[in-house]
Design a protein around this motif. Sequence first.
Motif, PDB file in Angstrom:
ATOM      1  N   HIS A  31       2.955   8.469 -10.271  1.00 26.93           N
ATOM      2  CA  HIS A  31       3.453   7.518  -9.267  1.00 26.93           C
ATOM      3  C   HIS A  31       4.408   8.231  -8.314  1.00 26.93           C
ATOM      4  O   HIS A  31       5.617   7.960  -8.284  1.00 26.93           O
ATOM      5  CB  HIS A  31       4.137   6.329  -9.958  1.00 26.93           C
ATOM      6  N   THR A  32       3.858   9.145  -7.556  1.00 28.45           N
ATOM      7  CA  THR A  32       4.618   9.909  -6.573  1.00 28.45           C
ATOM      8  C   THR A  32       3.908   9.793  -5.221  1.00 28.45           C
ATOM      9  O   THR A  32       2.723   9.423  -5.167  1.00 28.45           O
ATOM     10  CB  THR A  32       4.709  11.395  -6.980  1.00 28.45           C
ATOM     11  N   PRO A  33       4.592  10.116  -4.116  1.00 28.88           N
ATOM     12  CA  PRO A  33       3.950  10.016  -2.803  1.00 28.88           C
ATOM     13  C   PRO A  33       2.660  10.827  -2.690  1.00 28.88           C
ATOM     14  O   PRO A  33       1.684  10.372  -2.095  1.00 28.88           O
ATOM     15  CB  PRO A  33       5.018  10.543  -1.848  1.00 28.88           C
ATOM     16  N   TYR A 107      13.513  15.242  -0.840  1.00 27.59           N
ATOM     17  CA  TYR A 107      12.150  14.701  -0.897  1.00 27.59           C
ATOM     18  C   TYR A 107      12.094  13.229  -1.314  1.00 27.59           C
ATOM     19  O   TYR A 107      11.434  12.425  -0.649  1.00 27.59           O
ATOM     20  CB  TYR A 107      11.302  15.563  -1.831  1.00 27.59           C
ATOM     21  N   PRO A 108      12.775  12.823  -2.404  1.00 27.95           N
ATOM     22  CA  PRO A 108      12.704  11.409  -2.795  1.00 27.95           C
ATOM     23  C   PRO A 108      13.286  10.463  -1.747  1.00 27.95           C
ATOM     24  O   PRO A 108      12.847   9.311  -1.624  1.00 27.95           O
ATOM     25  CB  PRO A 108      13.520  11.353  -4.098  1.00 27.95           C
ATOM     26  N   VAL A 109      14.284  10.952  -0.995  1.00 24.52           N
ATOM     27  CA  VAL A 109      14.915  10.109   0.024  1.00 24.52           C
ATOM     28  C   VAL A 109      14.019   9.978   1.253  1.00 24.52           C
ATOM     29  O   VAL A 109      13.826   8.891   1.799  1.00 24.52           O
ATOM     30  CB  VAL A 109      16.296  10.682   0.423  1.00 24.52           C
ATOM     31  N   ILE A 110      13.469  11.139   1.692  1.00 29.80           N
ATOM     32  CA  ILE A 110      12.632  11.124   2.897  1.00 29.80           C
ATOM     33  C   ILE A 110      11.314  10.383   2.641  1.00 29.80           C
ATOM     34  O   ILE A 110      10.934   9.481   3.389  1.00 29.80           O
ATOM     35  CB  ILE A 110      12.356  12.561   3.379  1.00 29.80           C
ATOM     36  N   MET A 111      10.610  10.788   1.576  1.00 32.35           N
ATOM     37  CA  MET A 111       9.312  10.171   1.265  1.00 32.35           C
ATOM     38  C   MET A 111       9.511   8.956   0.362  1.00 32.35           C
ATOM     39  O   MET A 111       8.990   8.875  -0.749  1.00 32.35           O
ATOM     40  CB  MET A 111       8.393  11.201   0.603  1.00 32.35           C
ATOM     41  N   ASN A 112      10.248   7.989   0.884  1.00 32.79           N
ATOM     42  CA  ASN A 112      10.485   6.757   0.122  1.00 32.79           C
ATOM     43  C   ASN A 112       9.261   5.839   0.222  1.00 32.79           C
ATOM     44  O   ASN A 112       8.402   6.017   1.096  1.00 32.79           O
ATOM     45  CB  ASN A 112      11.745   6.055   0.636  1.00 32.79           C
ATOM     46  N   PRO A 113       9.148   4.842  -0.674  1.00 29.82           N
ATOM     47  CA  PRO A 113       7.970   3.959  -0.659  1.00 29.82           C
ATOM     48  C   PRO A 113       7.721   3.270   0.677  1.00 29.82           C
ATOM     49  O   PRO A 113       6.570   3.100   1.087  1.00 29.82           O
ATOM     50  CB  PRO A 113       8.293   2.934  -1.754  1.00 29.82           C
ATOM     51  N   HIS A 114       8.796   2.889   1.370  1.00 28.24           N
ATOM     52  CA  HIS A 114       8.640   2.215   2.667  1.00 28.24           C
ATOM     53  C   HIS A 114       7.963   3.139   3.679  1.00 28.24           C
ATOM     54  O   HIS A 114       7.048   2.717   4.404  1.00 28.24           O
ATOM     55  CB  HIS A 114      10.004   1.773   3.190  1.00 28.24           C
ATOM     56  N   LEU A 115       8.390   4.408   3.735  1.00 21.72           N
ATOM     57  CA  LEU A 115       7.785   5.355   4.673  1.00 21.72           C
ATOM     58  C   LEU A 115       6.330   5.633   4.302  1.00 21.72           C
ATOM     59  O   LEU A 115       5.465   5.719   5.192  1.00 21.72           O
ATOM     60  CB  LEU A 115       8.582   6.665   4.687  1.00 21.72           C
ATOM     61  N   CYS A 116       6.049   5.778   3.011  1.00 18.75           N
ATOM     62  CA  CYS A 116       4.681   6.070   2.569  1.00 18.75           C
ATOM     63  C   CYS A 116       3.721   4.959   2.988  1.00 18.75           C
ATOM     64  O   CYS A 116       2.642   5.230   3.526  1.00 18.75           O
ATOM     65  CB  CYS A 116       4.647   6.250   1.055  1.00 18.75           C
ATOM     66  N   ILE A 117       4.109   3.719   2.743  1.00 11.93           N
ATOM     67  CA  ILE A 117       3.261   2.579   3.120  1.00 11.93           C
ATOM     68  C   ILE A 117       3.126   2.497   4.640  1.00 11.93           C
ATOM     69  O   ILE A 117       2.037   2.219   5.161  1.00 11.93           O
ATOM     70  CB  ILE A 117       3.837   1.275   2.541  1.00 11.93           C
ATOM     71  N   SER A 118       4.218   2.759   5.351  1.00  6.83           N
ATOM     72  CA  SER A 118       4.176   2.720   6.817  1.00  6.83           C
ATOM     73  C   SER A 118       3.231   3.773   7.380  1.00  6.83           C
ATOM     74  O   SER A 118       2.491   3.512   8.331  1.00  6.83           O
ATOM     75  CB  SER A 118       5.583   2.927   7.388  1.00  6.83           C
ATOM     76  N   LEU A 119       3.225   4.970   6.791  1.00 11.34           N
ATOM     77  CA  LEU A 119       2.338   6.037   7.251  1.00 11.34           C
ATOM     78  C   LEU A 119       0.867   5.673   7.028  1.00 11.34           C
ATOM     79  O   LEU A 119       0.008   5.953   7.868  1.00 11.34           O
ATOM     80  CB  LEU A 119       2.669   7.345   6.542  1.00 11.34           C
ATOM     81  N   VAL A 120       0.576   5.043   5.890  1.00  9.59           N
ATOM     82  CA  VAL A 120      -0.803   4.616   5.611  1.00  9.59           C
ATOM     83  C   VAL A 120      -1.236   3.525   6.585  1.00  9.59           C
ATOM     84  O   VAL A 120      -2.351   3.561   7.131  1.00  9.59           O
ATOM     85  CB  VAL A 120      -0.935   4.129   4.153  1.00  9.59           C
ATOM     86  N   LEU A 121      -0.355   2.553   6.825  1.00 11.59           N
ATOM     87  CA  LEU A 121      -0.681   1.475   7.769  1.00 11.59           C
ATOM     88  C   LEU A 121      -0.847   2.014   9.188  1.00 11.59           C
ATOM     89  O   LEU A 121      -1.744   1.571   9.919  1.00 11.59           O
ATOM     90  CB  LEU A 121       0.409   0.400   7.727  1.00 11.59           C
ATOM     91  N   LEU A 122       0.002   2.960   9.575  1.00 15.20           N
ATOM     92  CA  LEU A 122      -0.126   3.571  10.895  1.00 15.20           C
ATOM     93  C   LEU A 122      -1.454   4.319  11.022  1.00 15.20           C
ATOM     94  O   LEU A 122      -2.124   4.248  12.064  1.00 15.20           O
ATOM     95  CB  LEU A 122       1.041   4.522  11.146  1.00 15.20           C
ATOM     96  N   SER A 123      -1.833   5.029   9.966  1.00 18.86           N
ATOM     97  CA  SER A 123      -3.110   5.758   9.966  1.00 18.86           C
ATOM     98  C   SER A 123      -4.279   4.798  10.150  1.00 18.86           C
ATOM     99  O   SER A 123      -5.206   5.067  10.925  1.00 18.86           O
ATOM    100  CB  SER A 123      -3.271   6.538   8.652  1.00 18.86           C
ATOM    101  N   PHE A 124      -4.233   3.673   9.437  1.00 19.85           N
ATOM    102  CA  PHE A 124      -5.315   2.692   9.562  1.00 19.85           C
ATOM    103  C   PHE A 124      -5.334   2.067  10.950  1.00 19.85           C
ATOM    104  O   PHE A 124      -6.411   1.863  11.534  1.00 19.85           O
ATOM    105  CB  PHE A 124      -5.166   1.599   8.503  1.00 19.85           C
ATOM    106  N   PHE A 125      -4.167   1.780  11.490  1.00 22.97           N
ATOM    107  CA  PHE A 125      -4.087   1.160  12.815  1.00 22.97           C
ATOM    108  C   PHE A 125      -4.661   2.081  13.888  1.00 22.97           C
ATOM    109  O   PHE A 125      -5.445   1.645  14.743  1.00 22.97           O
ATOM    110  CB  PHE A 125      -2.629   0.809  13.135  1.00 22.97           C
ATOM    111  N   VAL A 126      -4.300   3.367  13.852  1.00 27.16           N
ATOM    112  CA  VAL A 126      -4.818   4.337  14.818  1.00 27.16           C
ATOM    113  C   VAL A 126      -6.330   4.478  14.662  1.00 27.16           C
ATOM    114  O   VAL A 126      -7.075   4.522  15.651  1.00 27.16           O
ATOM    115  CB  VAL A 126      -4.118   5.696  14.645  1.00 27.16           C
ATOM    116  N   SER A 127      -6.805   4.531  13.421  1.00 27.67           N
ATOM    117  CA  SER A 127      -8.238   4.653  13.162  1.00 27.67           C
ATOM    118  C   SER A 127      -8.994   3.423  13.650  1.00 27.67           C
ATOM    119  O   SER A 127     -10.088   3.539  14.223  1.00 27.67           O
ATOM    120  CB  SER A 127      -8.482   4.848  11.663  1.00 27.67           C
ATOM    121  N   PHE A 128      -8.406   2.250  13.418  1.00 28.71           N
ATOM    122  CA  PHE A 128      -9.041   0.999  13.870  1.00 28.71           C
ATOM    123  C   PHE A 128      -9.149   0.972  15.392  1.00 28.71           C
ATOM    124  O   PHE A 128     -10.182   0.573  15.937  1.00 28.71           O
ATOM    125  CB  PHE A 128      -8.233  -0.192  13.369  1.00 28.71           C
TER     126      PHE A 128
END
Length: 288
Positions: A31-33, A107-128
């Motif tokens: 359960h890591t980024p 690393y744990p501070v920068i790659m927090n769960p909020h940023l990880c989910i945001s990056l995935v959503l941004l990737s999907f939005f750009v792809s869409f």
Amino acid sequence: MLFALFLSMYLITVLGNLLIILAVSSDPQLHTPMYFFLSILSLDDICFISTTVPKMLVNLQTHSRAISCAGCLAQMCFYIIFGCMDVMLLTVMAYDRFVAICHPLNYPVIMNPHLCISLVLLSFFVSFLEGQLHVWIALRMTDFKELEIPNFFCDPSQILDLSCRDTLSNDVFKYVVAIIYGFPTIFGILLSYYKIICSVLRIPSSEGKYKAFSTCGSHLSVVCLFFGTAFGVYVESAVSHSSRGSAVSSVMYTVVTPFLNPFIYSLRNRDLKSVLIRLLKRGADIRR
């Protein structure tokens, strides 16, 4: 023969990626980024190969290559969305490896769960957005009546090349899209690995260098495979006008690459390999 080959490759791809998702979700150690992005990439690979191979299998079985206009547009749209999502996720994973190696304490501070989910959503939005842009351009520039595509799926570039009224507009559109969507991702991956290499070379011990490089070996292999096959498809389409050669290149990009990804990550990653072996042993014990 072809039907059995592609069916087996498709089933192995889906099963392999599902096992990776199951391993990441079931083991707290994973359960890591890095493994979160890997599970999303595995899900995307399942969707990516499912946009083309099932229809191809139906065509092989029925000996018919016909597809409706709506079906062709839908296939083209999903192909672009999940293909672009692959590129975006590989870029995000390169950034994740950059932070892990170059800034391990933060690393744990920068790659927090909020940023990880945001990056995935941004990737999907750009792809869409890219998928919708291609469909809009195809509807404006393409006449779908009696259109014959020399491939096993609705390849966006071939659709535009075959029946575009204005070849100049077609070429301009493809180059603009490649620059807008392709350049930032490739630049991001290259910059991340440049920083990683510079940081690793400053490590005094050879053991420390090997350990640092081993954490991104699987990702680098997948990046080389993905962009290598994509570049091969581009060169093939630019140099040769053979429909057979184009179809073979497309198979490498759309079928073989998702097929190999689970093997690369499972064989080159000790933690994931051990969890997968544990899951398989547990499944075998249950059957007994």
